[in-house]
Design a protein around this motif. Structure first.
Motif, short mmCIF file in Angstrom:
data_model
loop_
_atom_site.label_atom_id
_atom_site.label_comp_id
_atom_site.label_asym_id
_atom_site.label_seq_id
_atom_site.Cartn_x
_atom_site.Cartn_y
_atom_site.Cartn_z
N ASP A 86 2.92 2.97 11.43
CA ASP A 86 1.60 3.59 11.52
C ASP A 86 0.99 3.82 10.14
OD1 ASP A 86 1.51 3.77 14.33
OD2 ASP A 86 2.80 5.52 14.27
N THR A 87 1.82 4.20 9.18
CA THR A 87 1.35 4.40 7.81
C THR A 87 0.86 3.08 7.23
OG1 THR A 87 2.98 6.15 7.57
CG2 THR A 87 1.98 5.32 5.55
N LEU A 88 1.57 2.01 7.52
CA LEU A 88 1.16 0.68 7.06
C LEU A 88 -0.19 0.29 7.65
CD1 LEU A 88 1.80 -1.93 5.48
CD2 LEU A 88 2.98 -2.72 7.53
N MET A 89 -0.40 0.60 8.92
CA MET A 89 -1.67 0.25 9.58
C MET A 89 -2.85 0.95 8.91
SD MET A 89 -1.05 -2.06 11.69
CE MET A 89 -2.70 -2.16 12.37
N VAL A 90 -2.65 2.17 8.42
CA VAL A 90 -3.71 2.88 7.69
C VAL A 90 -4.05 2.11 6.42
CG1 VAL A 90 -4.27 5.00 6.45
CG2 VAL A 90 -3.11 5.12 8.66
N LYS A 91 -3.05 1.58 5.75
CA LYS A 91 -3.28 0.82 4.52
C LYS A 91 -3.91 -0.54 4.79
CE LYS A 91 0.30 3.22 2.07
NZ LYS A 91 0.42 3.46 0.69
N LEU A 92 -3.76 -1.05 6.02
CA LEU A 92 -4.33 -2.35 6.38
C LEU A 92 -5.69 -2.22 7.06
CD1 LEU A 92 -1.17 -4.18 7.78
CD2 LEU A 92 -2.32 -4.56 5.58
N LYS A 93 -6.38 -1.08 6.87
CA LYS A 93 -7.65 -0.87 7.57
C LYS A 93 -8.72 -1.88 7.18
CE LYS A 93 -9.13 2.71 4.37
NZ LYS A 93 -9.33 4.13 4.19
N GLY A 94 -8.54 -2.59 6.08
CA GLY A 94 -9.46 -3.67 5.72
C GLY A 94 -9.28 -4.90 6.60
#
Length: 136
Positions: A86-94
């Protein structure tokens, strides 16, 4: 996993209670609770993909596997990762944007009946109940 129709003239919660009483009458024992949630992500619009429909990705959590997170790509592979995904998905918001209105949850009670584990849950989307799920 199966979707069960709501009994005529009953609410979702009343139907779940009716099914739970039936399971208990058969001799099923309560074994605790369970929860599954699913969030939908869609590919973010980029310069190279204008005019194309975005791909969807579903990120799921299951109380049966508390240290894992599951991601299923539309017409593609399935990924099993640790809970920090989930933390990774926040960083992949682009690249992937959360479709906030599309979070679905199924929560309910686990029953043991002979050799079977039966999960009876209420499916909700946002604040409203949408249906009933039964997993055997």
């Amino acid at each position: 996993v199966s979707q069960v129709p709501v009994a005529e003239g009953k609410s979702v919660q009343q139907t779940v209670e009716l099914l739970a009483r039936r399971l208990e009458a058969l001799g099923a024992d309560k074994q605790g609770t369970f929860g599954v949630d699913c969030e939908t992500y869609h590919t973010a619009a980029t310069l190279g993909t204008q005019g194309q429909t975005g791909k969807l990705m579903y990120v799921m959590h299951n109380s049966e596997y508390p240290l894992s997170c599951f991601a299923l790509f539309e017409n593609g592979p399935c990924l099993v990762a640790d809970a920090n995904f989930d933390t990774l998905m926040v960083k992949l918001k682009g690249f992937f944007q959360n479709a906030k209105a599309n979070k679905i949850e199924s929560r309910g009670t686990r029953y043991q009946y002979c050799d079977f584990l039966v999960k009876l849950g209420t499916v909700t989307m946002g604040p409203s109940a949408r249906g009933i799920s039964v997993e055997v």
